[in-house]
Design a protein around this motif. Sequence first.
Motif, PDB file in Angstrom:
ATOM      1  N   HIS A 129     -46.862  79.332 -50.388  1.00 27.50           N
ATOM      2  CA  HIS A 129     -45.597  78.745 -49.939  1.00 27.50           C
ATOM      3  C   HIS A 129     -45.214  79.339 -48.587  1.00 27.50           C
ATOM      4  CE1 HIS A 129     -45.003  76.700 -53.687  1.00 27.50           C
ATOM      5  NE2 HIS A 129     -44.917  77.816 -54.394  1.00 27.50           N
ATOM      6  N   ASP A 130     -44.254  78.703 -47.968  1.00 30.71           N
ATOM      7  CA  ASP A 130     -43.676  79.180 -46.698  1.00 30.71           C
ATOM      8  C   ASP A 130     -44.690  79.304 -45.562  1.00 30.71           C
ATOM      9  OD1 ASP A 130     -41.189  79.417 -47.950  1.00 30.71           O
ATOM     10  OD2 ASP A 130     -41.625  81.478 -48.587  1.00 30.71           O
ATOM     11  N   PRO A 131     -45.375  78.256 -45.164  1.00 28.41           N
ATOM     12  CA  PRO A 131     -45.396  76.911 -45.731  1.00 28.41           C
ATOM     13  C   PRO A 131     -46.507  76.753 -46.773  1.00 28.41           C
ATOM     14  CG  PRO A 131     -46.603  76.905 -43.693  1.00 28.41           C
ATOM     15  CD  PRO A 131     -46.110  78.331 -43.886  1.00 28.41           C
ATOM     16  N   THR A 132     -46.565  75.551 -47.381  1.00 33.23           N
ATOM     17  CA  THR A 132     -47.598  75.224 -48.360  1.00 33.23           C
ATOM     18  C   THR A 132     -48.684  74.395 -47.685  1.00 33.23           C
ATOM     19  OG1 THR A 132     -46.016  75.204 -50.193  1.00 33.23           O
ATOM     20  CG2 THR A 132     -48.093  74.038 -50.524  1.00 33.23           C
ATOM     21  N   PRO A 133     -49.856  74.963 -47.443  1.00 35.09           N
ATOM     22  CA  PRO A 133     -50.940  74.153 -46.866  1.00 35.09           C
ATOM     23  C   PRO A 133     -51.418  73.121 -47.893  1.00 35.09           C
ATOM     24  CG  PRO A 133     -51.368  76.512 -46.632  1.00 35.09           C
ATOM     25  CD  PRO A 133     -50.254  76.365 -47.622  1.00 35.09           C
ATOM     26  N   VAL A 134     -51.632  71.899 -47.456  1.00 37.69           N
ATOM     27  CA  VAL A 134     -52.154  70.859 -48.342  1.00 37.69           C
ATOM     28  C   VAL A 134     -53.415  70.270 -47.731  1.00 37.69           C
ATOM     29  CG1 VAL A 134     -49.905  70.286 -49.316  1.00 37.69           C
ATOM     30  CG2 VAL A 134     -50.746  69.011 -47.339  1.00 37.69           C
ATOM     31  N   TYR A 135     -54.350  69.949 -48.606  1.00 42.18           N
ATOM     32  CA  TYR A 135     -55.555  69.244 -48.165  1.00 42.18           C
ATOM     33  C   TYR A 135     -55.281  67.755 -48.331  1.00 42.18           C
ATOM     34  CZ  TYR A 135     -60.473  68.243 -47.356  1.00 42.18           C
ATOM     35  OH  TYR A 135     -61.654  67.782 -46.818  1.00 42.18           O
ATOM     36  N   GLN A 190     -60.988  75.409 -40.441  1.00 40.65           N
ATOM     37  CA  GLN A 190     -60.924  75.997 -39.110  1.00 40.65           C
ATOM     38  C   GLN A 190     -59.525  75.845 -38.531  1.00 40.65           C
ATOM     39  OE1 GLN A 190     -63.494  77.766 -37.381  1.00 40.65           O
ATOM     40  NE2 GLN A 190     -61.576  78.320 -36.357  1.00 40.65           N
ATOM     41  N   GLU A 191     -58.920  74.667 -38.720  1.00 40.26           N
ATOM     42  CA  GLU A 191     -57.564  74.464 -38.212  1.00 40.26           C
ATOM     43  C   GLU A 191     -56.565  75.332 -38.972  1.00 40.26           C
ATOM     44  OE1 GLU A 191     -54.512  70.788 -37.130  1.00 40.26           O
ATOM     45  OE2 GLU A 191     -56.667  70.428 -37.379  1.00 40.26           O
ATOM     46  N   LEU A 192     -56.785  75.485 -40.286  1.00 43.19           N
ATOM     47  CA  LEU A 192     -55.920  76.351 -41.084  1.00 43.19           C
ATOM     48  C   LEU A 192     -56.021  77.797 -40.606  1.00 43.19           C
ATOM     49  CD1 LEU A 192     -54.069  76.738 -43.601  1.00 43.19           C
ATOM     50  CD2 LEU A 192     -56.178  77.116 -44.924  1.00 43.19           C
ATOM     51  N   ALA A 193     -57.246  78.256 -40.373  1.00 40.60           N
ATOM     52  CA  ALA A 193     -57.449  79.626 -39.909  1.00 40.60           C
ATOM     53  C   ALA A 193     -56.805  79.849 -38.539  1.00 40.60           C
ATOM     54  CB  ALA A 193     -58.945  79.939 -39.853  1.00 40.60           C
ATOM     55  N   ASP A 194     -56.974  78.883 -37.651  1.00 39.53           N
ATOM     56  CA  ASP A 194     -56.398  79.011 -36.307  1.00 39.53           C
ATOM     57  C   ASP A 194     -54.877  79.002 -36.356  1.00 39.53           C
ATOM     58  OD1 ASP A 194     -58.965  79.035 -35.326  1.00 39.53           O
ATOM     59  OD2 ASP A 194     -58.960  76.936 -34.687  1.00 39.53           O
ATOM     60  N   ALA A 195     -54.308  78.190 -37.251  1.00 41.09           N
ATOM     61  CA  ALA A 195     -52.850  78.061 -37.309  1.00 41.09           C
ATOM     62  C   ALA A 195     -52.175  79.341 -37.786  1.00 41.09           C
ATOM     63  CB  ALA A 195     -52.472  76.898 -38.227  1.00 41.09           C
ATOM     64  N   PHE A 196     -52.851  80.104 -38.673  1.00 44.11           N
ATOM     65  CA  PHE A 196     -52.195  81.264 -39.277  1.00 44.11           C
ATOM     66  C   PHE A 196     -52.930  82.585 -39.019  1.00 44.11           C
ATOM     67  CE2 PHE A 196     -50.980  77.558 -41.850  1.00 44.11           C
ATOM     68  CZ  PHE A 196     -49.601  77.644 -41.736  1.00 44.11           C
ATOM     69  N   VAL A 235     -53.199  87.300 -43.738  1.00 43.36           N
ATOM     70  CA  VAL A 235     -53.793  87.875 -42.527  1.00 43.36           C
ATOM     71  C   VAL A 235     -54.398  89.237 -42.862  1.00 43.36           C
ATOM     72  CG1 VAL A 235     -53.336  88.741 -40.199  1.00 43.36           C
ATOM     73  CG2 VAL A 235     -52.221  86.636 -41.015  1.00 43.36           C
ATOM     74  N   GLY A 236     -55.654  89.427 -42.471  1.00 43.70           N
ATOM     75  CA  GLY A 236     -56.349  90.682 -42.743  1.00 43.70           C
ATOM     76  C   GLY A 236     -57.130  90.676 -44.041  1.00 43.70           C
ATOM     77  N   VAL A 258     -44.454  71.758 -46.180  1.00 50.25           N
ATOM     78  CA  VAL A 258     -45.883  71.459 -46.123  1.00 50.25           C
ATOM     79  C   VAL A 258     -46.468  71.734 -44.741  1.00 50.25           C
ATOM     80  CG1 VAL A 258     -47.447  69.475 -45.988  1.00 50.25           C
ATOM     81  CG2 VAL A 258     -46.081  69.832 -48.029  1.00 50.25           C
ATOM     82  N   TRP A 259     -47.691  72.287 -44.761  1.00 41.44           N
ATOM     83  CA  TRP A 259     -48.511  72.328 -43.548  1.00 41.44           C
ATOM     84  C   TRP A 259     -49.746  71.477 -43.804  1.00 41.44           C
ATOM     85  CZ3 TRP A 259     -53.617  73.318 -42.745  1.00 41.44           C
ATOM     86  CH2 TRP A 259     -54.040  73.377 -41.414  1.00 41.44           C
ATOM     87  N   ALA A 260     -50.088  70.621 -42.845  1.00 36.68           N
ATOM     88  CA  ALA A 260     -51.310  69.821 -42.897  1.00 36.68           C
ATOM     89  C   ALA A 260     -51.902  69.792 -41.506  1.00 36.68           C
ATOM     90  CB  ALA A 260     -51.008  68.413 -43.404  1.00 36.68           C
ATOM     91  N   PRO A 261     -53.173  69.503 -41.390  1.00 39.99           N
ATOM     92  CA  PRO A 261     -53.776  69.429 -40.053  1.00 39.99           C
ATOM     93  C   PRO A 261     -53.045  68.418 -39.167  1.00 39.99           C
ATOM     94  CG  PRO A 261     -55.461  69.289 -41.749  1.00 39.99           C
ATOM     95  CD  PRO A 261     -54.144  69.203 -42.456  1.00 39.99           C
ATOM     96  N   ALA A 262     -53.080  68.645 -37.883  1.00 42.75           N
ATOM     97  CA  ALA A 262     -52.341  67.783 -36.957  1.00 42.75           C
ATOM     98  C   ALA A 262     -52.767  66.319 -37.095  1.00 42.75           C
ATOM     99  CB  ALA A 262     -52.548  68.272 -35.512  1.00 42.75           C
TER     100      ALA A 262
END
Length: 309
Positions: free
Chosen positions: A262-268, A206-212, A186-187, A301-305
Amino acid sequence: MDVEALRTFVTVAETGQFQAAADELGISQQAVSKRIAALERRTGVRLLVRTSRGSRLSLDGQVFLPHAKKVLRAIELAEQAVRPGSRPLRVDVLNRRIAPAQAVYRFYRSRPGTDLDAVTLSMENAAQAAQAVREGTVDASFRALPADQVPAGISAERLLDAPLELLLGPGHPLADAPFVSPADLVGHRIWIPGIRSDTEWAAFYQELADAFGLSIDALGPHFGDEALMDALADSASLATLVGSGDRYLWPRTHDLRRIPLHDPTPVYPHVLLFRSQDRHPVLTALRDHLRASRPRTPCDVWAPAWAHH
């Protein structure tokens, strides 16, 4: 022209008997007679002459026979050409530097001599790639496509998750971190040039940016990977995101750093699209290989909804 009538004519010519041809073809003698009669009506000439001993070719039949055999041979070759496994499997890997291309390459290395072509289609988005699969331009394509956007007749299997890493230069404040969390970004300016608004990766970021609460931009033209690496090396504020399986090269003097997230790990979530009824043996082997060799998924893991469907 009726192919079965042609095949029946050739069989009668070779056996000399309508009944013998019927036995070989597994049909009745009456069916043989009907097929020959239909063929003679089509050609407008008598092809076979019945005798007390069976049948023989007329003069027109003698002329017609070698052409009929050529037609049947051409049909046989055409069928062989599209029989599953008789041609290379064509797989769209999207970009030769990223994880799908590397996964397909590892599959090939595990099965030397496998007949496949890894291609990169100039498809602008996942919907166009799915259409190319449906039309048979390629047999399969790695894309990120929500289940409700998969066209009829196409199967989608999530077989390759690519954990994201931060790529940045030695002057960046996070350059020496062993890992960072999305919240740590962030920032910070994350620059991914060349994102087009109508693509699946635009939707992902866009979803990644919105989520974090991240700042991800695609400002400016994309002059290629080398130019991006140069910009990162010279900047104390720029960073970009790459997949952990992506292969990028840069001069040693750039001293770029790849920092795991990590914390969480975004995956494509790379999804393999293929025709639902495709029985190409190499496609089956590729899917089995990807299932068996997929990296162990991090627990955070974080992934799009849409990827969870």
